[in-house]
Design a protein around this motif. Structure first.
Motif, PDB file in Angstrom:
ATOM      1  N   LEU A  89       0.849  -1.189   0.000  1.00 40.85           N
ATOM      2  CA  LEU A  89       0.000   0.000   0.000  1.00 40.85           C
ATOM      3  C   LEU A  89       0.879   1.231   0.000  1.00 40.85           C
ATOM      4  O   LEU A  89       1.835   1.330   0.787  1.00 40.85           O
ATOM      5  CB  LEU A  89      -0.923   0.010   1.216  1.00 40.85           C
ATOM      6  CG  LEU A  89      -1.887  -1.176   1.372  1.00 40.85           C
ATOM      7  CD1 LEU A  89      -2.718  -1.004   2.635  1.00 40.85           C
ATOM      8  CD2 LEU A  89      -2.785  -1.301   0.158  1.00 40.85           C
ATOM      9  N   PHE A  90       0.552   2.194  -0.879  1.00 38.08           N
ATOM     10  CA  PHE A  90       1.321   3.430  -0.993  1.00 38.08           C
ATOM     11  C   PHE A  90       0.400   4.598  -0.647  1.00 38.08           C
ATOM     12  O   PHE A  90      -0.605   4.835  -1.319  1.00 38.08           O
ATOM     13  CB  PHE A  90       1.883   3.587  -2.407  1.00 38.08           C
ATOM     14  CG  PHE A  90       2.936   2.572  -2.759  1.00 38.08           C
ATOM     15  CD1 PHE A  90       4.277   2.828  -2.518  1.00 38.08           C
ATOM     16  CD2 PHE A  90       2.578   1.355  -3.315  1.00 38.08           C
ATOM     17  CE1 PHE A  90       5.238   1.889  -2.837  1.00 38.08           C
ATOM     18  CE2 PHE A  90       3.537   0.412  -3.627  1.00 38.08           C
ATOM     19  CZ  PHE A  90       4.873   0.678  -3.392  1.00 38.08           C
ATOM     20  N   ILE A 146       6.388   9.480   0.626  1.00 33.83           N
ATOM     21  CA  ILE A 146       5.475   8.385   0.321  1.00 33.83           C
ATOM     22  C   ILE A 146       5.641   7.340   1.422  1.00 33.83           C
ATOM     23  O   ILE A 146       6.755   6.898   1.702  1.00 33.83           O
ATOM     24  CB  ILE A 146       5.766   7.768  -1.056  1.00 33.83           C
ATOM     25  CG1 ILE A 146       5.718   8.836  -2.149  1.00 33.83           C
ATOM     26  CG2 ILE A 146       4.772   6.656  -1.369  1.00 33.83           C
ATOM     27  CD1 ILE A 146       6.134   8.335  -3.513  1.00 33.83           C
ATOM     28  N   HIS A 147       4.538   6.956   2.021  1.00 32.95           N
ATOM     29  CA  HIS A 147       4.556   5.933   3.057  1.00 32.95           C
ATOM     30  C   HIS A 147       4.077   4.620   2.443  1.00 32.95           C
ATOM     31  O   HIS A 147       2.934   4.509   1.997  1.00 32.95           O
ATOM     32  CB  HIS A 147       3.672   6.339   4.230  1.00 32.95           C
ATOM     33  CG  HIS A 147       4.118   7.600   4.919  1.00 32.95           C
ATOM     34  ND1 HIS A 147       5.008   7.603   5.965  1.00 32.95           N
ATOM     35  CD2 HIS A 147       3.811   8.897   4.688  1.00 32.95           C
ATOM     36  CE1 HIS A 147       5.229   8.830   6.362  1.00 32.95           C
ATOM     37  NE2 HIS A 147       4.507   9.639   5.614  1.00 32.95           N
ATOM     38  N   ALA A 148       4.988   3.659   2.403  1.00 35.87           N
ATOM     39  CA  ALA A 148       4.702   2.350   1.798  1.00 35.87           C
ATOM     40  C   ALA A 148       4.550   1.322   2.905  1.00 35.87           C
ATOM     41  O   ALA A 148       5.387   1.243   3.822  1.00 35.87           O
ATOM     42  CB  ALA A 148       5.816   1.939   0.841  1.00 35.87           C
ATOM     43  N   PHE A 167     -10.271   3.849  -0.352  1.00 34.75           N
ATOM     44  CA  PHE A 167     -10.357   2.402  -0.565  1.00 34.75           C
ATOM     45  C   PHE A 167      -9.867   2.083  -1.969  1.00 34.75           C
ATOM     46  O   PHE A 167     -10.187   2.800  -2.938  1.00 34.75           O
ATOM     47  CB  PHE A 167     -11.792   1.904  -0.387  1.00 34.75           C
ATOM     48  CG  PHE A 167     -12.350   2.091   0.995  1.00 34.75           C
ATOM     49  CD1 PHE A 167     -12.169   1.120   1.970  1.00 34.75           C
ATOM     50  CD2 PHE A 167     -13.049   3.242   1.327  1.00 34.75           C
ATOM     51  CE1 PHE A 167     -12.671   1.289   3.242  1.00 34.75           C
ATOM     52  CE2 PHE A 167     -13.562   3.426   2.595  1.00 34.75           C
ATOM     53  CZ  PHE A 167     -13.377   2.439   3.558  1.00 34.75           C
ATOM     54  N   VAL A 168      -9.104   1.013  -2.073  1.00 34.01           N
ATOM     55  CA  VAL A 168      -8.625   0.499  -3.362  1.00 34.01           C
ATOM     56  C   VAL A 168      -8.778  -1.013  -3.342  1.00 34.01           C
ATOM     57  O   VAL A 168      -8.786  -1.642  -2.278  1.00 34.01           O
ATOM     58  CB  VAL A 168      -7.159   0.903  -3.638  1.00 34.01           C
ATOM     59  CG1 VAL A 168      -7.039   2.396  -3.866  1.00 34.01           C
ATOM     60  CG2 VAL A 168      -6.256   0.439  -2.505  1.00 34.01           C
ATOM     61  N   SER A 211      -2.874   3.924  -3.143  1.00 32.26           N
ATOM     62  CA  SER A 211      -2.708   3.048  -4.294  1.00 32.26           C
ATOM     63  C   SER A 211      -2.125   1.729  -3.813  1.00 32.26           C
ATOM     64  O   SER A 211      -1.449   1.672  -2.780  1.00 32.26           O
ATOM     65  CB  SER A 211      -1.793   3.688  -5.346  1.00 32.26           C
ATOM     66  OG  SER A 211      -1.663   2.854  -6.471  1.00 32.26           O
ATOM     67  N   VAL A 212      -2.363   0.657  -4.563  1.00 31.03           N
ATOM     68  CA  VAL A 212      -1.882  -0.670  -4.196  1.00 31.03           C
ATOM     69  C   VAL A 212      -1.194  -1.292  -5.398  1.00 31.03           C
ATOM     70  O   VAL A 212      -1.622  -1.144  -6.541  1.00 31.03           O
ATOM     71  CB  VAL A 212      -3.051  -1.566  -3.709  1.00 31.03           C
ATOM     72  CG1 VAL A 212      -4.109  -1.720  -4.776  1.00 31.03           C
ATOM     73  CG2 VAL A 212      -2.537  -2.927  -3.269  1.00 31.03           C
ATOM     74  N   LEU A 213      -0.074  -1.979  -5.121  1.00 36.57           N
ATOM     75  CA  LEU A 213       0.690  -2.688  -6.144  1.00 36.57           C
ATOM     76  C   LEU A 213       1.172  -4.010  -5.566  1.00 36.57           C
ATOM     77  O   LEU A 213       1.404  -4.132  -4.360  1.00 36.57           O
ATOM     78  CB  LEU A 213       1.902  -1.875  -6.611  1.00 36.57           C
ATOM     79  CG  LEU A 213       1.674  -0.658  -7.499  1.00 36.57           C
ATOM     80  CD1 LEU A 213       2.995   0.040  -7.783  1.00 36.57           C
ATOM     81  CD2 LEU A 213       0.992  -1.033  -8.793  1.00 36.57           C
TER      82      LEU A 213
END
Length: 529
Positions: free
Chosen positions: A137-138, A152-154, A466-467, A525-527
């Motif tokens: 999660l970013f 950016i907090h990952a 929400f993603v 955002s999610v990756l």
């Protein structure tokens, strides 16, 4: 077996022939005494002296052989940077591709060879196609000490740990939107920056941007792409996979102009969007035009051939980014939209939303349709392949508290909406109503909403994000209570059509060092990395 690799010859060698590190034999006598006296058999009497002599020579021979093949000692046993010299590059590549992202980042610091190997296109393709990635999660748009931190907090969902990534390029920018594309990059679109106090969060004097930047978490690199046609802050974004004929079809619908009615300036297709005859009529316009004009058919065919030659014909699928709505330079809501093609690096304007649709609050791509929801509870879908809007009339929308805008998410071809509504008491006298956040699913065939689950936390954050990705819906809520900013991360598994439930994914918090303004400016955002 001896230490040097030789074996013990004879039955009664005993413990007298245990070799040392130098390969010499040890006797019961001291070294000084052995140097002063002549050689004597140590395995018995004189009758066994010859036998012991041959056994001693056999031991020395095999001890020297063992010393020749013994590996050189390593000064630091924990130093593994020199071990890769014994591995071929393809084997080393298979080992590194299985590392978690944090370990992979540390492995790049070992040497230049490892850095070049793990950043090559071949390695990135192997990692993307493999099964060794985990969701990350970013969190963007955080504010600290009144300034846009540019950080950016990952969050690593597997290790339950937050990581901080410096992003100087985002310092001073706020109210932008982010969207992940193809599990590779994160697009940062639009936003604002202060004019009077650079770097600080200023709501009175600001500049609205139309620039777009792309962040690659695997390589920690940034790049700029073509800017939008219109400056926007907080636009609603979506990413979709399209076919090779997307450019020609979209170019045709972009040049086409729908007739507008005189009442309210709305086209007939919006007045009754589910009339199949009218929709079929618009779909048959290209074929009717081909029958009436052969020259138009020839030019249209030439345009398709030219576009297919310019766009790589070997690539059957590609992704596009769509941006709709948002706020303009004068803080006015926008009804326009744009679509970005990474292959051509160009933004093209799409058909505008109806005038009476209202301000767009959320949107998501599901099955090739970009669904958008307005603040006045209206739902529309944009067909990305065909290039036109479709009004969607569903059953009565789920009840909601108007201070909380619904959020649309999509996963595995299913469309969900999270909204906050009042929950009546359980029949007890004096029981007060409470607000709860519920998740609803839209049946895309019958167009009916059905309740799926209830969020476990109280809806304290009116701008919760929400993603969804690969059957998982992630959410982050932030709110300030008792002078402290708290944040909660939750996830809901919707991969199965059965019962769904929420659970907390993080026991650590990142909001304790942030300002309360982060509740408004944050984006998620999610990756899978």
């Amino acid at each position: 077996m001896g230490r040097g690799g030789g074996c013990k010859v004879g039955a009664d060698t005993g413990d007298d022939f245990v070799g040392d590190s130098g390969g010499r034999r040890r006797s019961s006598t001291s070294s000084d005494e052995a140097s002063r006296t002549p050689y004597k058999p140590i395995c018995g009497g004189e009758e066994t002296g010859v036998d012991c002599f041959f056994r001693e020579m056999f031991w020395k021979k095999h001890s020297r052989r063992g010393l020749q093949i013994e590996a050189p000692p390593i000064a630091n046993p924990m130093d593994t940077s020199k071990l890769h010299i014994f591995l071929p590059d393809d084997i080393l590549e298979l080992c590194l591709v299985r590392l978690p992202l944090t370990s992979l980042m540390n492995a790049r610091l070992v040497c230049k060879k490892w850095k070049n190997l793990t950043t090559s296109p071949r390695f990135l393709t192997m990692r993307w196609e493999g099964l060794y990635r985990t969701p990350w999660l970013f969190l963007f748009g955080t504010v600290r000490d009144g300034c846009c931190s540019g950080e950016i907090h990952a969050f690593d969902t597997c290790q339950d740990k937050w990581h901080k990534i410096d992003a100087e390029i985002l310092k001073g920018r706020f109210m932008f939107s982010v969207q992940s594309v193809h599990d590779d990059d994160i697009y940062v679109v639009g936003g604002r920056s202060s004019l009077g106090q650079p770097g600080r969060l200023d709501w009175s004097s600001f500049k609205t941007h139309k620039g777009v930047m792309v962040f690659s978490p695997v390589t920690k690199s940034w790049r700029k792409v073509a800017a939008m046609r219109y400056a926007r802050s907080m636009p609603v974004l979506g990413a979709s996979e399209v076919g090779p004929d997307f450019y020609s079809a979209h170019q045709y619908h972009q040049e086409r102009r729908f007739p507008r009615s005189k009442i309210g300036g709305v086209s007939d297709v919006y007045e009754d969007p589910h009339r199949l005859s009218l929709r079929r009529q618009y779909n048959e316009v290209p074929f009717m035009a081909n029958r009436k004009s052969h020259s138009h058919s020839h030019s249209h065919k030439f345009m398709r051939q030219r576009s297919s030659n310019r766009l790589n014909p070997k690539c059957s699928k590609r992704f596009v980014l769509i941006a709709v709505g948002g706020l303009g330079p004068w803080d006015e809501p926008l009804d326009s939209g744009e679509i970005y093609d990474p292959l051509t690096n160009k933004w093209s304007e799409i058909q505008r939303l109806p005038v009476d649709f209202g301000a767009v609050s959320s949107g998501v791509v599901c099955n090739g349709i970009f669904y958008v929801y307005s603040e006045i509870d209206k739902l529309m879908g944009y067909d990305i392949e065909k290039g036109f809007w479709i009004g969607i009339q569903t059953s009565p929308f789920p009840p909601r508290v108007h201070e909380y805008c619904p959020k649309l998410v999509a996963s595995n071809g299913r469309l969900f909406m999270l909204s906050v509504s009042w929950c009546e008491g359980d029949g007890r006298i004096g029981q007060r109503n409470k607000a709860v956040r519920k998740m609803w699913e839209l049946d895309l065939v019958c167009l009916n909403w059905s309740e799926v689950s209830v969020h476990p936390d109280a809806p304290m954050d009116w701008n919760a994000v929400f993603v969804a990705d690969r059957g998982q819906i992630y959410g982050i809520e932030m709110f300030k209570i008792f002078g402290q900013l708290l944040d909660f991360s939750t996830v809901c598994d919707v991969s199965d059509s059965g019962a769904t439930s929420w659970r907390h994914v993080s026991r650590s918090h990142v909001g304790h060092e942030l300002d309360s303004s982060s509740c408004v400016t944050k984006s998620l955002s999610v990756l899978h990395l």
